[in-house]
Enzyme design. Structure first.
Site, PDB file in Angstrom:
ATOM      1  N   GLY A  82       0.803  -1.212   0.000  1.00 15.65           N
ATOM      2  CA  GLY A  82       0.000   0.000   0.000  1.00 15.65           C
ATOM      3  C   GLY A  82       0.839   1.265   0.000  1.00 15.65           C
ATOM      4  O   GLY A  82       2.051   1.234  -0.222  1.00 15.65           O
ATOM      5  N   GLN A  83       0.174   2.392   0.245  1.00 18.02           N
ATOM      6  CA  GLN A  83       0.815   3.691   0.144  1.00 18.02           C
ATOM      7  C   GLN A  83       0.833   4.381   1.508  1.00 18.02           C
ATOM      8  O   GLN A  83       1.138   3.737   2.512  1.00 18.02           O
ATOM      9  CB  GLN A  83       0.108   4.492  -0.954  1.00 18.02           C
ATOM     10  CG  GLN A  83       0.157   3.746  -2.294  1.00 18.02           C
ATOM     11  CD  GLN A  83      -0.385   4.526  -3.463  1.00 18.02           C
ATOM     12  OE1 GLN A  83      -0.236   5.738  -3.557  1.00 18.02           O
ATOM     13  NE2 GLN A  83      -1.045   3.828  -4.381  1.00 18.02           N
ATOM     14  N   THR A  85      -0.638   6.032   4.906  1.00 16.19           N
ATOM     15  CA  THR A  85      -1.818   6.051   5.756  1.00 16.19           C
ATOM     16  C   THR A  85      -1.469   6.772   7.050  1.00 16.19           C
ATOM     17  O   THR A  85      -0.304   7.037   7.348  1.00 16.19           O
ATOM     18  CB  THR A  85      -2.350   4.637   6.026  1.00 16.19           C
ATOM     19  OG1 THR A  85      -3.662   4.732   6.607  1.00 16.19           O
ATOM     20  CG2 THR A  85      -1.445   3.869   6.968  1.00 16.19           C
ATOM     21  N   HIS A  87      -2.057   6.952  11.314  1.00 12.61           N
ATOM     22  CA  HIS A  87      -2.482   6.331  12.563  1.00 12.61           C
ATOM     23  C   HIS A  87      -2.442   7.394  13.654  1.00 12.61           C
ATOM     24  O   HIS A  87      -1.562   8.264  13.654  1.00 12.61           O
ATOM     25  CB  HIS A  87      -1.561   5.179  12.964  1.00 12.61           C
ATOM     26  CG  HIS A  87      -1.615   4.010  12.046  1.00 12.61           C
ATOM     27  ND1 HIS A  87      -2.783   3.513  11.527  1.00 12.61           N
ATOM     28  CD2 HIS A  87      -0.620   3.218  11.547  1.00 12.61           C
ATOM     29  CE1 HIS A  87      -2.520   2.476  10.747  1.00 12.61           C
ATOM     30  NE2 HIS A  87      -1.216   2.282  10.741  1.00 12.61           N
ATOM     31  N   ALA A 160      -8.798   1.269   6.655  1.00 14.49           N
ATOM     32  CA  ALA A 160      -7.697   0.990   5.733  1.00 14.49           C
ATOM     33  C   ALA A 160      -7.143  -0.402   6.006  1.00 14.49           C
ATOM     34  O   ALA A 160      -7.218  -0.905   7.130  1.00 14.49           O
ATOM     35  CB  ALA A 160      -6.592   2.039   5.889  1.00 14.49           C
ATOM     36  N   GLY A 162      -3.669  -2.908   5.097  1.00 10.67           N
ATOM     37  CA  GLY A 162      -2.336  -3.080   4.532  1.00 10.67           C
ATOM     38  C   GLY A 162      -1.658  -4.241   5.228  1.00 10.67           C
ATOM     39  O   GLY A 162      -1.599  -4.282   6.456  1.00 10.67           O
ATOM     40  N   SER A 175      -6.967  -0.692  10.070  1.00 10.70           N
ATOM     41  CA  SER A 175      -7.222   0.417  10.990  1.00 10.70           C
ATOM     42  C   SER A 175      -8.637   0.917  10.730  1.00 10.70           C
ATOM     43  O   SER A 175      -9.039   1.087   9.574  1.00 10.70           O
ATOM     44  CB  SER A 175      -6.198   1.541  10.814  1.00 10.70           C
ATOM     45  OG  SER A 175      -6.192   2.031   9.489  1.00 10.70           O
ATOM     46  N   CYS A 191      -3.743   6.463   1.046  1.00 14.15           N
ATOM     47  CA  CYS A 191      -3.704   5.298   0.152  1.00 14.15           C
ATOM     48  C   CYS A 191      -3.606   5.703  -1.310  1.00 14.15           C
ATOM     49  O   CYS A 191      -3.936   4.905  -2.206  1.00 14.15           O
ATOM     50  CB  CYS A 191      -4.919   4.394   0.376  1.00 14.15           C
ATOM     51  SG  CYS A 191      -5.037   3.784   2.067  1.00 14.15           S
TER      52      CYS A 191
END
Length: 228
Positions: A82-83, A85, A87, A160, A162, A175, A191
Protein backbone atom coordinates in the site's frame (compact mmCIF):
# COMPACT_ATOMS: atom_id res chain seq x y z
CA UNK A 1 5.44 -1.23 24.65
CA UNK A 2 2.98 -1.08 27.51
CA UNK A 3 2.21 -4.39 29.14
CA UNK A 4 -0.53 -5.95 26.98
CA UNK A 5 -3.73 -7.31 28.47
CA UNK A 6 -4.51 -10.84 27.32
CA UNK A 7 -7.98 -11.39 25.94
CA UNK A 8 -9.00 -15.03 25.74
CA UNK A 9 -10.94 -16.15 22.70
CA UNK A 10 -12.37 -19.55 21.78
CA UNK A 11 -11.07 -19.45 18.19
CA UNK A 12 -7.57 -20.44 19.34
CA UNK A 13 -6.13 -17.04 18.44
CA UNK A 14 -4.50 -15.01 21.20
CA UNK A 15 -6.01 -11.54 21.38
CA UNK A 16 -4.18 -8.77 23.23
CA UNK A 17 -5.10 -5.18 24.02
CA UNK A 18 -2.15 -2.79 24.27
CA UNK A 19 -3.18 0.14 26.51
CA UNK A 20 -2.18 3.74 25.95
CA UNK A 21 -0.49 4.93 22.76
CA UNK A 22 1.88 2.26 21.47
CA UNK A 23 5.25 3.38 20.10
CA UNK A 24 5.23 2.46 16.42
CA UNK A 25 8.83 1.27 16.02
CA UNK A 26 8.77 -0.84 19.19
CA UNK A 27 5.42 -2.37 18.24
CA UNK A 28 6.66 -3.20 14.74
CA UNK A 29 9.72 -4.96 16.18
CA UNK A 30 7.55 -6.94 18.60
CA UNK A 31 5.18 -7.88 15.79
CA UNK A 32 8.02 -9.08 13.58
CA UNK A 33 9.35 -11.20 16.45
CA UNK A 34 5.91 -12.71 17.00
CA UNK A 35 5.50 -13.50 13.30
CA UNK A 36 8.88 -15.24 13.27
CA UNK A 37 7.81 -17.34 16.25
CA UNK A 38 4.49 -18.24 14.61
CA UNK A 39 6.23 -19.24 11.38
CA UNK A 40 8.68 -21.40 13.32
CA UNK A 41 5.88 -23.10 15.26
CA UNK A 42 7.06 -21.72 18.60
CA UNK A 43 3.81 -19.90 19.38
CA UNK A 44 0.26 -19.44 18.16
CA UNK A 45 -1.54 -16.86 16.07
CA UNK A 46 -2.30 -13.45 17.53
CA UNK A 47 -4.32 -10.29 17.09
CA UNK A 48 -3.29 -7.05 18.78
CA UNK A 49 -5.67 -4.16 19.41
CA UNK A 50 -4.04 -0.77 19.95
CA UNK A 51 -3.73 2.93 19.18
CA UNK A 52 -0.65 4.83 18.05
CA UNK A 53 0.38 8.46 18.61
CA UNK A 54 -0.13 10.64 15.50
CA UNK A 55 2.08 9.42 12.65
CA UNK A 56 2.13 8.55 8.98
CA UNK A 57 3.23 5.20 7.61
CA UNK A 58 4.55 4.62 4.11
CA UNK A 59 3.87 1.33 2.41
CA UNK A 60 5.98 -0.20 -0.32
CA UNK A 61 4.05 1.70 -3.04
CA UNK A 62 4.12 5.11 -1.32
CA UNK A 63 4.82 8.07 -3.63
CA UNK A 64 6.78 11.07 -2.35
CA UNK A 65 4.23 13.52 -3.74
CA UNK A 66 1.48 11.94 -1.61
CA UNK A 67 3.14 13.24 1.56
CA UNK A 68 1.66 16.70 1.24
CA UNK A 69 2.74 18.11 4.62
CA UNK A 70 6.25 16.78 5.36
CA UNK A 71 7.29 17.33 8.96
CA UNK A 72 3.76 17.47 10.35
CA UNK A 73 4.04 14.04 11.99
CA UNK A 74 6.75 11.37 12.08
CA UNK A 75 6.84 9.15 8.99
CA UNK A 76 7.62 5.45 9.34
CA UNK A 77 8.52 3.05 6.55
CA UNK A 78 6.14 0.22 7.34
CA UNK A 79 7.21 -2.53 4.95
CA UNK A 80 3.57 -3.45 4.29
CA UNK A 81 1.78 -3.19 0.99
CA UNK A 82 0.00 0.00 0.00
CA UNK A 83 0.81 3.69 0.14
CA UNK A 84 0.57 6.36 2.85
CA UNK A 85 -1.82 6.05 5.76
CA UNK A 86 -2.36 7.80 9.06
CA UNK A 87 -2.48 6.33 12.56
CA UNK A 88 -3.39 8.23 15.68
CA UNK A 89 -5.50 8.43 18.83
CA UNK A 90 -9.12 7.52 18.28
CA UNK A 91 -8.29 4.99 15.58
CA UNK A 92 -8.40 1.28 16.32
CA UNK A 93 -5.37 -0.43 14.82
CA UNK A 94 -5.70 -4.20 14.54
CA UNK A 95 -2.48 -6.11 13.87
CA UNK A 96 -3.41 -9.49 12.45
CA UNK A 97 -0.84 -12.28 12.73
CA UNK A 98 -2.49 -15.32 11.16
CA UNK A 99 -1.01 -18.40 9.53
CA UNK A 100 -2.38 -18.57 5.99
CA UNK A 101 -1.36 -22.23 5.86
CA UNK A 102 -4.46 -22.75 8.04
CA UNK A 103 -6.87 -20.66 5.99
CA UNK A 104 -5.55 -21.06 2.44
CA UNK A 105 -2.47 -19.60 0.77
CA UNK A 106 -4.51 -17.05 -1.16
CA UNK A 107 -3.51 -13.43 -0.57
CA UNK A 108 -6.44 -11.93 -2.47
CA UNK A 109 -8.92 -14.05 -0.58
CA UNK A 110 -7.25 -13.09 2.69
CA UNK A 111 -7.56 -9.37 1.94
CA UNK A 112 -11.21 -9.88 0.98
CA UNK A 113 -11.75 -11.70 4.28
CA UNK A 114 -10.26 -8.75 6.17
CA UNK A 115 -12.60 -6.39 4.31
CA UNK A 116 -15.61 -8.60 4.98
CA UNK A 117 -14.65 -8.81 8.66
CA UNK A 118 -14.66 -5.02 8.91
CA UNK A 119 -17.92 -4.74 6.95
CA UNK A 120 -19.65 -7.28 9.22
CA UNK A 121 -18.28 -5.54 12.31
CA UNK A 122 -19.55 -2.13 11.20
CA UNK A 123 -22.94 -3.65 10.41
CA UNK A 124 -23.26 -4.24 14.15
CA UNK A 125 -23.59 -0.45 14.43
CA UNK A 126 -26.00 -0.15 11.48
CA UNK A 127 -23.33 1.12 9.12
CA UNK A 128 -23.56 -0.07 5.54
CA UNK A 129 -19.91 -0.29 4.57
CA UNK A 130 -18.71 -1.69 1.25
CA UNK A 131 -15.63 -2.64 -0.71
CA UNK A 132 -14.79 -1.04 -4.03
CA UNK A 133 -13.07 -2.53 -7.06
CA UNK A 134 -9.55 -1.15 -7.33
CA UNK A 135 -9.70 0.56 -3.93
CA UNK A 136 -8.49 -1.58 -1.04
CA UNK A 137 -10.21 -0.76 2.21
CA UNK A 138 -13.77 -0.21 3.37
CA UNK A 139 -15.98 2.64 2.21
CA UNK A 140 -19.21 4.38 3.23
CA UNK A 141 -21.49 6.16 0.74
CA UNK A 142 -22.11 9.85 1.56
CA UNK A 143 -25.12 10.84 -0.57
CA UNK A 144 -25.68 13.91 1.62
CA UNK A 145 -22.41 15.41 0.35
CA UNK A 146 -21.94 17.10 -3.04
CA UNK A 147 -20.88 14.70 -5.82
CA UNK A 148 -17.36 14.66 -7.19
CA UNK A 149 -16.54 16.89 -10.21
CA UNK A 150 -17.12 13.97 -12.57
CA UNK A 151 -20.62 13.52 -11.16
CA UNK A 152 -19.88 10.31 -9.28
CA UNK A 153 -21.26 9.88 -5.77
CA UNK A 154 -19.11 10.86 -2.82
CA UNK A 155 -17.71 8.05 -0.66
CA UNK A 156 -15.55 8.24 2.44
CA UNK A 157 -13.07 5.68 3.69
CA UNK A 158 -13.68 4.39 7.19
CA UNK A 159 -11.09 1.60 7.34
CA UNK A 160 -7.70 0.99 5.73
CA UNK A 161 -6.02 -2.35 5.06
CA UNK A 162 -2.34 -3.08 4.53
CA UNK A 163 -0.62 -6.41 5.06
CA UNK A 164 2.66 -8.20 4.61
CA UNK A 165 3.37 -11.93 4.60
CA UNK A 166 6.41 -13.77 5.86
CA UNK A 167 6.47 -17.52 5.33
CA UNK A 168 2.69 -17.26 4.84
CA UNK A 169 2.16 -15.59 8.21
CA UNK A 170 0.44 -12.21 7.99
CA UNK A 171 1.28 -9.05 9.84
CA UNK A 172 0.24 -5.40 9.88
CA UNK A 173 -3.51 -5.46 9.26
CA UNK A 174 -6.35 -2.94 9.48
CA UNK A 175 -7.22 0.42 10.99
CA UNK A 176 -10.76 1.57 11.72
CA UNK A 177 -11.61 5.19 12.39
CA UNK A 178 -13.58 5.48 15.61
CA UNK A 179 -12.95 9.09 16.64
CA UNK A 180 -9.62 10.29 15.27
CA UNK A 181 -8.91 13.91 14.35
CA UNK A 182 -9.86 13.66 10.68
CA UNK A 183 -7.86 16.81 9.86
CA UNK A 184 -4.71 14.76 10.50
CA UNK A 185 -5.37 12.94 7.22
CA UNK A 186 -4.81 16.24 5.38
CA UNK A 187 -1.04 15.75 5.46
CA UNK A 188 -1.18 12.82 3.03
CA UNK A 189 -3.14 11.49 0.09
CA UNK A 190 -4.58 8.51 1.99
CA UNK A 191 -3.70 5.30 0.15
CA UNK A 192 -2.98 7.39 -2.96
CA UNK A 193 -6.69 7.98 -3.63
CA UNK A 194 -7.82 11.50 -4.45
CA UNK A 195 -11.34 12.94 -4.51
CA UNK A 196 -12.90 10.80 -1.82
CA UNK A 197 -12.50 11.63 1.85
CA UNK A 198 -12.26 9.86 5.18
CA UNK A 199 -14.84 9.39 7.90
CA UNK A 200 -15.24 7.78 11.30
CA UNK A 201 -17.91 6.21 13.43
CA UNK A 202 -18.33 9.42 15.41
CA UNK A 203 -18.30 11.53 12.22
CA UNK A 204 -21.25 9.41 11.07
CA UNK A 205 -23.09 10.30 14.27
CA UNK A 206 -22.42 7.07 16.15
CA UNK A 207 -20.87 7.46 19.64
CA UNK A 208 -19.17 4.06 19.55
CA UNK A 209 -16.39 3.33 22.04
CA UNK A 210 -13.23 1.35 21.42
CA UNK A 211 -14.58 -1.34 23.75
CA UNK A 212 -17.77 -1.55 21.68
CA UNK A 213 -15.77 -1.95 18.48
CA UNK A 214 -13.42 -4.53 20.00
CA UNK A 215 -16.35 -6.66 21.14
CA UNK A 216 -17.87 -6.56 17.67
CA UNK A 217 -14.55 -7.45 16.04
CA UNK A 218 -14.15 -10.47 18.29
CA UNK A 219 -17.74 -11.59 17.72
CA UNK A 220 -17.43 -11.39 13.94
CA UNK A 221 -13.96 -12.91 13.64
CA UNK A 222 -14.86 -16.65 13.57
CA UNK A 223 -17.19 -16.27 10.57
CA UNK A 224 -14.58 -14.30 8.61
CA UNK A 225 -11.68 -16.64 9.44
CA UNK A 226 -12.92 -20.18 10.14
CA UNK A 227 -10.08 -22.19 11.64
CA UNK A 228 -9.17 -25.51 9.96
Amino acid sequence: MHAPALLLHPDGVEWRHLPGLADYAATLRAMEDRVADIAAGRTGEAIWLLEHPPLYTAGTSARAEDLTQPGRFPVHRAGRGGQYTYHGPGQRVVYVMLDLNRCGRDVRRFVCALEEWVIATLAEFNIRAERRQGRVGVWVARPEKPPLPDGSAREDKIAAIGIKLRRWVSFHGISINVEPDLSHFDGIVPCGITGHGVTSLVDLGLPVTMADLDAALMARFPAAFPRN
